[in-house]
Every structure is written in C-alpha cells, then in structure tokens.
Design an enzyme around this catalytic site. Structure first.
Site, PDB file in Angstrom:
ATOM      1  N   LYS A 140     144.744 130.699  43.328  1.00 17.69           N
ATOM      2  CA  LYS A 140     144.178 129.330  42.604  1.00 17.69           C
ATOM      3  C   LYS A 140     143.485 128.814  43.680  1.00 17.69           C
ATOM      4  CE  LYS A 140     145.319 125.992  44.542  1.00 17.69           C
ATOM      5  NZ  LYS A 140     145.288 125.260  45.543  1.00 17.69           N
ATOM      6  N   HIS A 232     150.192 123.351  41.023  1.00 17.49           N
ATOM      7  CA  HIS A 232     151.460 123.145  41.803  1.00 17.49           C
ATOM      8  C   HIS A 232     152.146 122.178  40.949  1.00 17.49           C
ATOM      9  CE1 HIS A 232     149.718 125.756  44.736  1.00 17.49           C
ATOM     10  NE2 HIS A 232     149.263 124.619  45.462  1.00 17.49           N
TER      11      HIS A 232
HETATM   12  C1  BG6 Z   1     147.509 124.581  48.582  1.00 17.90           C
HETATM   13  C2  BG6 Z   1     146.406 123.563  48.691  1.00 17.90           C
HETATM   14  O1  BG6 Z   1     147.633 125.323  47.290  1.00 17.90           O
HETATM   15  O2  BG6 Z   1     148.729 124.138  48.932  1.00 17.90           O
HETATM   16  C3  BG6 Z   1     146.504 122.790  49.760  1.00 17.90           C
HETATM   17  O3  BG6 Z   1     145.203 124.132  48.413  1.00 17.90           O
HETATM   18  C4  BG6 Z   1     147.682 122.267  50.213  1.00 17.90           C
HETATM   19  O4  BG6 Z   1     145.521 121.626  49.768  1.00 17.90           O
HETATM   20  C5  BG6 Z   1     148.734 123.364  50.243  1.00 17.90           C
HETATM   21  O5  BG6 Z   1     147.879 121.831  51.482  1.00 17.90           O
HETATM   22  C6  BG6 Z   1     150.210 122.797  50.187  1.00 17.90           C
HETATM   23  O6  BG6 Z   1     151.186 123.777  50.244  1.00 17.90           O
HETATM   24  P1  BG6 Z   1     152.620 123.510  50.922  1.00 17.90           P
HETATM   25  O7  BG6 Z   1     153.312 124.938  50.707  1.00 17.90           O
HETATM   26  O8  BG6 Z   1     152.119 123.127  52.388  1.00 17.90           O
HETATM   27  O9  BG6 Z   1     153.122 122.450  50.083  1.00 17.90           O
END
Ligand code: BG6
Length: 481
Positions: A140, A232
């Site tokens: 993504k 997400h």
């Molecule tokens: C990624 C984003 O998909 O997810 C990032 O591109 C973000 O910007 C990250 O920091 C967050 O993932 P997690 O697993 O640390 O919550």
C-alpha cells in the site's frame, strides 16, 4: 507448520520497509523452522554497491532485532542478491538466471512506489519469469486515487489473475485485528449487541509519536489520508462493522468487507468541512523532548496533512445512526491504537442521587498497541456497608498475560500466508477501489474548503477542531490516561 518451498523475490529490497519489516519477519520465521531449507529470498537492488552492502545492512538490522548471530548467518545463506533496474526490461535476465528452472512457487513482493507496479509486472511477464503459480504482492498505498488504483489493478489483471494478486495492508496481519473476527464470531456475548440497538458510537484511533522519519519524498506527496486512512483505518472500520461471513475463507470474508465499504455514506462538497478535520503538527514536546514541526522537518512550508479525523456513518440496517469517529496522526501524545465501542446507557437508573456522578456507559476497548488486548468497562459497587457507591472498573485481558506465545509481527503472518496461498488477510481489488471512491471526494473537498490544515502541537491529541468534531455531538474522545 513449515510452508511449502518457495522463491520470494523482493523488489525495493534496500528500502525502509524491507529493512525494517520484511527481512526481520522472514528471519524470524526462518529461526522458527517455518521456511524449508531449499527456499530462497532474492533481494533485487539497482545499484552495484548494494550487492555487497545490503547483506551487511540486513545482518545489522537482524542483530538489532535480537536474532542470534548463528541465525543471522543461516538467514543470509538463503539470500541471493539480484542486480536489476525495474524499468529496464533487458536487465531482468539476471533475475531469470537467478531463479533458474526451479519448480518452487515464485512470489514477487513489490515493496516499491505504486508507479513501478505496472512496469515491474509487465517486465516480469515479458522476460517469461512468471509461472502459472506465481504470485505478486503489492504494498500500500495502491495508487493515489481511484483512477490510478484502477489503472494498476487493470494492468496487473492482464498479467496475473486476482487469485494470485496479494494486496497487502499490514494492519490485517496484526493479532488484535484478526482477533476482531474471533471476538465477534466465536462469542455470543457481543454479537447480539453489535448494532445500533445497543451501541451508541464507535471511535477508532491510530496515533503515532513518530514524525516524517526518512520518508519525506513519499509522505509529503501522499499525506496522511492516503498513507493511513484509505487503507489501515478503513480496514479496521470494515472488520469492526462486517456482517458474519458464512465461513472464514477469503472469498466470504472479502465479500462482506466490500459491502461495509459500499455502505459508507459519502462525504462530499461542504460536508467535508463539517465532518472531517485535517491537521499538521507544529513544534512541541514528546516524552519530554522538544521536537520540530512538520514544515521544519521537511525544510519548507507544505499543506500536506499529518492528522485526519472523520465522523462517518454506515447506511445499513445494522449501523444506521451510529457515528463512527476516526482519528489518526503523526507526532501525537502517545503511540496508541484502539477501537472503543461505547454502548448505550441504561434506559432508566434505579440508583438515586449520591451513589455516583452518573452511570457511565459500558465500553469495550479493543487495544491494538501498545499492551494489545481487550478491556471491558463495567459499573461496579464499591465494597463497604455504608451508602451504595458505584464506579466504573475494567475487566482487563492483555495478550501478554493471557498467553505465553510470542505475538508475531504482522508481516510474519502475512508473508507466510502468501506462500501458503491464503488470501483472507489481503485486500480484493474491489475493496481498494471502493475505499478510494470514498476517500477521493474528501481529498477533493479539502482543496476547496480547507486548503490549509489546522495546526496542532506535536505531543498533543491533534487540532482543537478534532475535539470539536466529537464534542459537537455531546461525546468526547476516550484518550488513554
Ligand atoms: C505504514 C505507514 O503503513 O504504517 C506509516 O506508511 C506508519 O506512515 C505505519 O508509520 C504504522 O504502522 P504500525 O504497525 O507501526 O502501526
């Protein structure tokens, strides 16, 4: 259980994601004996110096992750470096040669910007590297709007069928996210009240303390909506609200998810100003440390949002009238991700004045990170023989205390699912496109109505307008203590 023998080709092997997540996930699986001996990881790099340099960087990264030295060596033996320029078809011979005549299932992980997805797939096909079982994994964000996502999906579909296209959203690999389906469909307790009949509203927060990191080039062009919300947050919302699929199988789950996305009420025109808030962090303090504002980090002014909050609704029988508040941002007060379900108050209180300030509603907290687990807030009597006193208290089920098992990183699960050929935790093209169809008008509306994001101090919970968004409805954000 070991996966079948495989060849996994990683494009963008020297990138941030591969180093931080993909190699550690594979090494971890390797250490646990899940990856069979004859399997290989092929790391594609563009620069000559990376052929020698990258394995060293990977080794260092794995050591930082706590992988023992002998296991780092074992993993490196699985690694084959491939020098190739994704945009130059003639360079794909190196990959073809490295793969040889092996019969193992080939998976191609495109950990690259989305504008390389089409040329890479086309070049793989031209070089006759794809076999009838080959799979492609797309990171993504898939495109930057509906039109570009469709273009990618169409082009990829001309080369590989949907059943061998894996669109990754690592949130789907998180334990607590998978547990959402279990919580709802393996228990009778919640499912009966999982609707507008008993639920007052829902909050979904994904807050990070990190800022731009080393990703300015990508992030400033994408913005937080494309980076976090389109994928997400929408996936969390979808799994929260999904109707029961008739079995835990990719087709059944994905069909139901698409229905949720289709039920999301569009936010268009002036409603964008009313129901959404975009923000950008200024300087502030996090954990006692002064941190720079976004523009300072970037080196120039920018209108890119680093925070988004949205009040949305689902037009469906089950969810009509239940607001779902989304909130996500960089450089917020804490790293904290949670779905909070607030149930309706009791219809009539039998407890007179003086027993409690008010009867708080029951709340279910589904905590993704940190301290992943589930908490249920109930009203309880304070022990004692004096006057009746009632207070809210929590039933607290944390993964760390409830289970001895290690919680694997999301990519560990997802990478092995690809090799096993299980698409349940991956997005169908219709899901991705439907999510863009909902997000696009909001981004367009921002250009017309709020071209400048609201400022918030780093280390806060976002701009005051986001607090106003929920307080206008007589509710408030459930911030952690
Ligand atoms: C990624 C984003 O998909 O997810 C990032 O591109 C973000 O910007 C990250 O920091 C967050 O993932 P997690 O697993 O640390 O919550």
């Amino acid at each position: 259980t070991p996966v079948p023998p495989f060849d996994l080709v990683i494009f963008g092997a020297g990138g941030d994601l591969a180093l931080r997540k993909l190699f550690p996930a594979l090494a971890q699986r390797n250490r646990e004996g899940v990856l069979p001996e004859e399997s290989r990881v092929l790391a594609v790099v563009r620069k000559e110096e990376d052929v020698e340099g990258l394995p060293r960087q990977i080794a260092q990264r794995l050591r930082e992750e706590g992988i023992p030295a002998d296991q780092v060596e074992t993993f490196l033996r699985r690694l084959t470096m491939v020098l190739l320029d994704a945009l130059k078809p003639e360079t794909y011979t190196s990959l073809k040669k490295a793969l040889g005549e092996s019969e193992r299932v080939r998976s191609f992980y495109l950990s690259t910007p989305p504008d390389l997805f089409i040329p890479i797939c086309e070049n793989l096909a031209k070089a006759q590297i794809l076999t009838p079982t080959s799979r492609v994994i797309l990171e993504k964000p898939l495109g930057r709007d509906l039109a570009s996502a469709r273009q990618i999906n169409d082009a990829v579909a001309r080369i590989l069928p949907e059943s061998r296209t894996y669109r990754i959203d690592h949130y789907l690999g998180k334990e607590t996210v998978q547990n959402l389906l279990v919580l709802r469909f393996a228990n009778t307790l919640f499912e009966r009240s999982w609707s507008s009949r008993d639920i007052d509203h829902v909050q979904i927060t994904v807050a990070e303390t990190v800022g731009l990191e080393s990703r300015a080039g990508y992030y400033d062009k994408a913005g937080h909506m494309r980076d976090m919300v389109q994928n997400h947050l929408m996936q969390l919302l979808t799994l929260f609200a999904i109707e029961p699929p008739n079995m835990l199988e990719a087709g059944a789950v994905r069909d139901e998810k698409i229905k949720v996305l289709k039920a999301l009420r569009p936010i268009v025109g002036p409603d964008v100003q009313r129901y959404t808030v975009r923000g950008q962090y200024g300087p502030g303090q996090i954990d006692g440390q002064r941190v720079r504002g976004y523009a300072e980090e970037l080196g120039h002014a920018s209108n890119t949002e680093t925070f988004v909050s949205i009040r949305c609704e689902l037009d469906s029988w089950r969810w009509a009238g239940v607001p779902i508040y989304l909130r996500t941002g960089k450089r917020m007060a804490q790293r904290y991700s949670e779905i909070v379900v607030t149930f309706k108050p009791v219809p009539h209180s039998i407890f007179g004045n003086g027993t409690c300030d008010r009867l708080d509603a029951n709340r279910l907290f589904i905590r993704l990170q940190p301290n992943d687990g589930v908490q249920l807030q109930l009203m309880m009597k304070v022990p004692g023989s004096g006057r009746l006193k009632i207070v809210p208290r929590q039933l607290d089920l944390r993964y760390s205390t409830a289970f001895d098992e290690r919680t694997p990183d999301a990519y560990e699960r997802l990478l092995t699912d690809v090799i096993r050929g299980d698409q349940t935790l991956f997005m169908h093209r219709d899901e991705v496109e439907q999510a863009w169809a909902w997000v696009d008008p909001i981004i367009a509306g921002w250009q017309d109505y709020t071209p400048h994001p609201h400022r918030y101090a780093a280390g806060s919970w976002g701009p005051s307008q986001a607090i106003g968004l929920i307080e206008r409805d007589g509710r408030s954000w459930a911030d952690p203590d």
